[in-house]
Design a protein around this motif. Structure first.
Motif, PDB file in Angstrom:
ATOM      1  N   LEU A  24       0.964  -1.193   0.020  1.00  0.00           N
ATOM      2  CA  LEU A  24      -0.117   0.112  -0.144  1.00  0.00           C
ATOM      3  C   LEU A  24       0.959   1.221  -0.023  1.00  0.00           C
ATOM      4  CD1 LEU A  24      -2.682  -1.130   2.637  1.00  0.00           C
ATOM      5  CD2 LEU A  24      -2.929  -1.055  -0.043  1.00  0.00           C
ATOM      6  N   ASN A  25       1.839   1.320   0.944  1.00  0.00           N
ATOM      7  CA  ASN A  25       2.832   2.363   0.909  1.00  0.00           C
ATOM      8  C   ASN A  25       3.418   2.639  -0.473  1.00  0.00           C
ATOM      9  OD1 ASN A  25       2.741   3.901   3.210  1.00  0.00           O
ATOM     10  ND2 ASN A  25       2.962   1.912   4.317  1.00  0.00           N
ATOM     11  N   GLY A  26       3.888   1.334  -1.161  1.00  0.00           N
ATOM     12  CA  GLY A  26       4.528   1.428  -2.455  1.00  0.00           C
ATOM     13  C   GLY A  26       3.701   1.964  -3.481  1.00  0.00           C
ATOM     14  N   LEU A  27       2.228   2.020  -3.269  1.00  0.00           N
ATOM     15  CA  LEU A  27       1.457   2.497  -4.413  1.00  0.00           C
ATOM     16  C   LEU A  27       1.653   3.929  -4.137  1.00  0.00           C
ATOM     17  CD1 LEU A  27      -1.456   0.142  -4.199  1.00  0.00           C
ATOM     18  CD2 LEU A  27       0.236   0.296  -6.216  1.00  0.00           C
ATOM     19  N   LEU A  28       1.592   4.368  -2.910  1.00  0.00           N
ATOM     20  CA  LEU A  28       1.544   6.093  -2.567  1.00  0.00           C
ATOM     21  C   LEU A  28       2.914   6.467  -2.988  1.00  0.00           C
ATOM     22  CD1 LEU A  28       0.077   5.994   0.845  1.00  0.00           C
ATOM     23  CD2 LEU A  28      -1.039   6.626  -1.076  1.00  0.00           C
ATOM     24  N   LEU A  29       3.903   5.891  -2.794  1.00  0.00           N
ATOM     25  CA  LEU A  29       5.183   6.290  -3.236  1.00  0.00           C
ATOM     26  C   LEU A  29       5.483   6.250  -4.843  1.00  0.00           C
ATOM     27  CD1 LEU A  29       7.878   4.601  -0.594  1.00  0.00           C
ATOM     28  CD2 LEU A  29       7.468   7.068  -0.901  1.00  0.00           C
ATOM     29  N   ALA A  30       4.897   5.433  -5.439  1.00  0.00           N
ATOM     30  CA  ALA A  30       4.948   5.145  -6.862  1.00  0.00           C
ATOM     31  C   ALA A  30       4.360   6.799  -7.390  1.00  0.00           C
ATOM     32  CB  ALA A  30       4.171   4.336  -7.478  1.00  0.00           C
ATOM     33  N   ALA A  31       3.157   6.947  -6.801  1.00  0.00           N
ATOM     34  CA  ALA A  31       2.381   8.279  -7.084  1.00  0.00           C
ATOM     35  C   ALA A  31       3.191   9.499  -6.847  1.00  0.00           C
ATOM     36  CB  ALA A  31       1.050   8.476  -6.485  1.00  0.00           C
ATOM     37  N   TYR A  32       3.711   9.622  -5.929  1.00  0.00           N
ATOM     38  CA  TYR A  32       4.749  10.611  -5.307  1.00  0.00           C
ATOM     39  C   TYR A  32       5.881  10.962  -6.389  1.00  0.00           C
ATOM     40  CZ  TYR A  32       8.311  13.471  -2.945  1.00  0.00           C
ATOM     41  OH  TYR A  32       9.310  14.107  -2.745  1.00  0.00           O
ATOM     42  N   PHE A  33       6.613   9.736  -6.805  1.00  0.00           N
ATOM     43  CA  PHE A  33       7.596   9.851  -7.578  1.00  0.00           C
ATOM     44  C   PHE A  33       7.246  10.205  -9.064  1.00  0.00           C
ATOM     45  CE2 PHE A  33       9.944   7.552  -4.267  1.00  0.00           C
ATOM     46  CZ  PHE A  33      11.130   8.342  -4.181  1.00  0.00           C
ATOM     47  N   PHE A  34       6.103   9.639  -9.418  1.00  0.00           N
ATOM     48  CA  PHE A  34       5.704  10.021 -10.781  1.00  0.00           C
ATOM     49  C   PHE A  34       5.418  11.395 -10.984  1.00  0.00           C
ATOM     50  CE2 PHE A  34       2.356  10.285 -14.224  1.00  0.00           C
ATOM     51  CZ  PHE A  34       2.981   9.515 -15.276  1.00  0.00           C
ATOM     52  N   TRP A  35       5.010  11.977 -10.135  1.00  0.00           N
ATOM     53  CA  TRP A  35       4.739  13.581 -10.234  1.00  0.00           C
ATOM     54  C   TRP A  35       6.029  14.431 -10.002  1.00  0.00           C
ATOM     55  CZ3 TRP A  35       1.023  14.355 -13.204  1.00  0.00           C
ATOM     56  CH2 TRP A  35      -0.265  13.476 -13.224  1.00  0.00           C
TER      57      TRP A  35
END
Length: 357
Positions: A17-28
């Motif tokens: 779940l935190n990996g999904l949040l981090l992925a969104a953070y790094f994408f932007w």
């Protein structure tokens, strides 16, 4: 579900779940978008793979489509890891150069899923395809390690791999190796061990980054009254030059000294001293010098490019700033310079002397 099972579910799922949040953070992230977006893709694929494992462990009767999605994501982890490594290790890395390396395995995954869906071929996916995915992942981990080793061999900087730029790649290689091992040897331990490993590594990584970014009160003062000697400045100048050549941060019109210093892993005071005392340049002059050289290269390779676009692609936020800087360093306007130079002309900057030749 018992309390122990609930705790196990929470600990194993928190990484995904935190990996999904981090992925969104790094994408932007706007700085270094290629590297950050590849890292976002890598975290996304790892998270999908891990969450699939958690769902399957606690509910073996989940739909075959979810199992296929998780294994398909796992199939892409290796290629994305290798492309992420190239975005850090190779100065010529670009999305155009890397996209075919991702398109080919993605095509294979999609065609395999369409021709032999998991729902109709569970034995094939649980046997041959599963082994192909795992060994492919291991192969790409090895390729990334080889890429990193060759980068270190080509570099004159013995501490290159310990720099801020390379630490995330080292961490991702280590993490991928540990997660791969946890899943591969799950038959000897537990199937949920891969998800737990990912959660543990992700928490460790977040704590490491958080600790590193805490400023030390004495750091800015360490260089306040100490001029860098020529021997001390030489490796720093080499690192700065290599960073400017490979990463081209000067193409960002919003680049500031603190931002560049953070990319290099230096205090701003060190970068300021190096430029002022050892290179006899101000920060704007040093950055504009690289921008002008880039503009000259564009004039040679793209002679039909309009001046406004040329200025923007060279890192200038306005045409007037571009004209003023160009005339300052060359003595002529961009238009006159373009007319006087043959298309094959190529020039280089000598950052140590602060001159163009």
């Amino acid at each position: 579900m018992t309390i122990s099972d609930q705790l196990l579910l929470m600990c194993s799922a928190i990484g995904g779940l935190n990996g999904l949040l981090l992925a969104a953070y790094f994408f932007w992230q706007r700085t270094d978008p290629l590297t950050h977006r590849l890292l976002a893709l890598l975290l996304l694929m790892l998270s999908v793979r891990v969450l699939k494992s958690v769902l399957f462990y606690f509910n073996p009767d989940i739909g075959k489509q979810i199992l296929q999605l998780g294994l398909s994501a796992c199939w892409m982890i290796g290629p994305i890891l290798y492309c992420y490594g190239q975005s850090i290790c190779r100065p010529d890395a670009s999305w155009r150069r890397l996209q075919w390396q991702l398109a080919l395995p993605l095509f294979v995954i999609v065609m395999t899923g369409m021709l032999w869906p998991y729902q109709n071929n569970p034995q094939l996916w649980g046997g041959l395809i599963y082994r192909v995915i795992n060994y492919s992942w291991l192969f790409y981990i090895g390729l990334t390690v080889l890429l990193l080793w060759r980068t270190q061999q080509r570099s004159a900087n013995a501490l290159l791999l310990t720099s801020v730029r390379f630490r995330p790649l080292l961490l991702m290689i280590l993490s991928n190796g540990l997660i791969w091992s946890a899943f591969f040897f799950a038959s000897y331990t537990s199937y949920i061990s891969g998800a737990l490993t990912f959660s543990l590594l992700l928490c460790f990584s977040i704590l490491t980054v958080f600790y590193r970014e805490k400023p030390t009160p004495q750091t800015p003062k360490a260089y306040a009254n100490k001029k860098l000697t020529a021997a001390d400045a030489e490796p720093l100048i080499s690192q700065l030059e290599q960073w400017m050549q490979q990463r081209q941060p000067y193409l960002n019109a919003d680049l500031t000294m603190p931002k560049l210093a953070k990319q290099l892993g230096w205090p701003s005071s060190r970068l300021s001293q190096l430029l002022n005392d050892n290179l006899a340049q101000s920060f704007p002059d040093h950055i504009n010098q690289w921008r002008i050289q880039h503009a000259k290269t564009l004039m040679s390779t793209e002679p039909a490019m309009k001046m406004q676009l040329l200025a923007e692609q060279s890192g200038f936020n306005s045409l007037s700033t571009f004209y003023a800087a160009f005339k300052k360093f060359t003595g002529v306007t961009p238009a006159r310079y373009k007319q006087s130079q043959p298309a094959s002309t190529s020039e280089t900057i000598n950052p140590e002397s602060g001159t163009m030749s």
